[in-house]
Design a protein around this motif. Structure first.
Motif, PDB file in Angstrom:
ATOM      1  N   PRO A 244       0.831  -1.214   0.000  1.00 16.77           N
ATOM      2  CA  PRO A 244       0.000   0.000   0.000  1.00 16.77           C
ATOM      3  C   PRO A 244       0.862   1.260   0.000  1.00 16.77           C
ATOM      4  O   PRO A 244       1.960   1.279   0.543  1.00 16.77           O
ATOM      5  CB  PRO A 244      -0.788  -0.114   1.305  1.00 16.77           C
ATOM      6  CG  PRO A 244      -0.815  -1.575   1.602  1.00 16.77           C
ATOM      7  CD  PRO A 244       0.503  -2.113   1.095  1.00 16.77           C
ATOM      8  N   TYR A 245       0.332   2.292  -0.638  1.00 14.28           N
ATOM      9  CA  TYR A 245       1.017   3.577  -0.725  1.00 14.28           C
ATOM     10  C   TYR A 245       0.304   4.554   0.199  1.00 14.28           C
ATOM     11  O   TYR A 245      -0.923   4.640   0.190  1.00 14.28           O
ATOM     12  CB  TYR A 245       0.988   4.091  -2.168  1.00 14.28           C
ATOM     13  CG  TYR A 245       1.658   5.430  -2.354  1.00 14.28           C
ATOM     14  CD1 TYR A 245       3.047   5.518  -2.420  1.00 14.28           C
ATOM     15  CD2 TYR A 245       0.915   6.603  -2.432  1.00 14.28           C
ATOM     16  CE1 TYR A 245       3.673   6.752  -2.579  1.00 14.28           C
ATOM     17  CE2 TYR A 245       1.534   7.826  -2.603  1.00 14.28           C
ATOM     18  CZ  TYR A 245       2.912   7.896  -2.670  1.00 14.28           C
ATOM     19  OH  TYR A 245       3.532   9.112  -2.828  1.00 14.28           O
ATOM     20  N   ILE A 246       1.063   5.275   0.996  1.00 11.10           N
ATOM     21  CA  ILE A 246       0.492   6.263   1.910  1.00 11.10           C
ATOM     22  C   ILE A 246       0.710   7.656   1.337  1.00 11.10           C
ATOM     23  O   ILE A 246       1.842   8.103   1.181  1.00 11.10           O
ATOM     24  CB  ILE A 246       1.131   6.169   3.322  1.00 11.10           C
ATOM     25  CG1 ILE A 246       1.031   4.755   3.890  1.00 11.10           C
ATOM     26  CG2 ILE A 246       0.492   7.205   4.250  1.00 11.10           C
ATOM     27  CD1 ILE A 246      -0.372   4.257   4.138  1.00 11.10           C
ATOM     28  N   GLN A 247      -0.404   8.316   1.028  1.00 13.62           N
ATOM     29  CA  GLN A 247      -0.353   9.700   0.600  1.00 13.62           C
ATOM     30  C   GLN A 247      -0.534  10.541   1.860  1.00 13.62           C
ATOM     31  O   GLN A 247      -1.468  10.329   2.615  1.00 13.62           O
ATOM     32  CB  GLN A 247      -1.468   9.989  -0.398  1.00 13.62           C
ATOM     33  CG  GLN A 247      -1.461  11.438  -0.809  1.00 13.62           C
ATOM     34  CD  GLN A 247      -2.847  11.987  -0.979  1.00 13.62           C
ATOM     35  OE1 GLN A 247      -3.399  11.864  -2.050  1.00 13.62           O
ATOM     36  NE2 GLN A 247      -3.389  12.575   0.043  1.00 13.62           N
ATOM     37  N   LYS A 248       0.370  11.466   2.087  1.00 12.24           N
ATOM     38  CA  LYS A 248       0.379  12.171   3.360  1.00 12.24           C
ATOM     39  C   LYS A 248      -0.416  13.478   3.390  1.00 12.24           C
ATOM     40  O   LYS A 248      -0.898  13.877   4.423  1.00 12.24           O
ATOM     41  CB  LYS A 248       1.816  12.426   3.797  1.00 12.24           C
ATOM     42  CG  LYS A 248       2.544  11.130   4.116  1.00 12.24           C
ATOM     43  CD  LYS A 248       3.929  11.385   4.645  1.00 12.24           C
ATOM     44  CE  LYS A 248       4.630  10.123   5.060  1.00 12.24           C
ATOM     45  NZ  LYS A 248       4.678   9.072   4.089  1.00 12.24           N
TER      46      LYS A 248
END
Length: 152
Positions: free
Chosen positions: A37-41
């Motif tokens: 999973p990619y975490i967009q901040k």
């Protein structure tokens, strides 16, 4: 991601699109494969890809980076709803140019309307993604993420 020709076309078209829409010095870094999973901040925009290439493109950065891009392009810093609107429109410009360039390579690709993502967002539901970090001189880092759906 078994179709390397599609992937290479998407990467080349992305670089072309960035250079077309952003009137600043770009340092496009090496793409990498992401399988988690990619975490967009902070803030980003998601646009779906339909046609010969199916998937999503996400443009992720910080509010200050998007605001500075807007200031370079339009002469004024953006904030609040204007910043969110600009972020979606920047995604639209990127994806539109991407489709045009991909179309010149005999691929049929269309896009969905942009979805602006604000806040901490976990993006999952993909097996693999390509991450294309781009450093914009004097402004900041813009990360382009592609999730390409496997052929059925």
């Amino acid at each position: 991601m078994n179709n390397s020709k599609h992937i290479q076309t998407i990467l080349n078209s992305s670089i072309h699109s960035l250079k077309t829409i952003l009137p600043m010095e770009l340092n496009i870094q090496s793409p990498s494969l992401l399988s988690e999973p990619y975490i967009q901040k902070e803030i980003g925009v998601l646009i779906g890809l339909l046609g010969d290439i199916k998937g999503r493109v996400i443009i992720d950065s910080t509010s200050s980076t998007f605001s500075s891009i807007g200031e370079k392009m339009f002469g004024m810093p953006l904030e609040g709803e204007m910043l969110e609107s600009f972020t979606g429109e920047l995604g639209n410009m990127f994806a539109g140019n991407l489709c045009t360039h991909v179309g010149q390579q005999s691929f049929n690709v269309d896009i969905t309307p942009p979805t602006v993502l604000v806040g901490n967002t976990k993006l999952s539901g993909f097996e693999k993604a390509l991450k294309l970090p781009t450093l914009i001189e004097g402004i900041g880092l813009l990360t382009i993420l592609f999730t390409i759906d496997e052929d059925e």
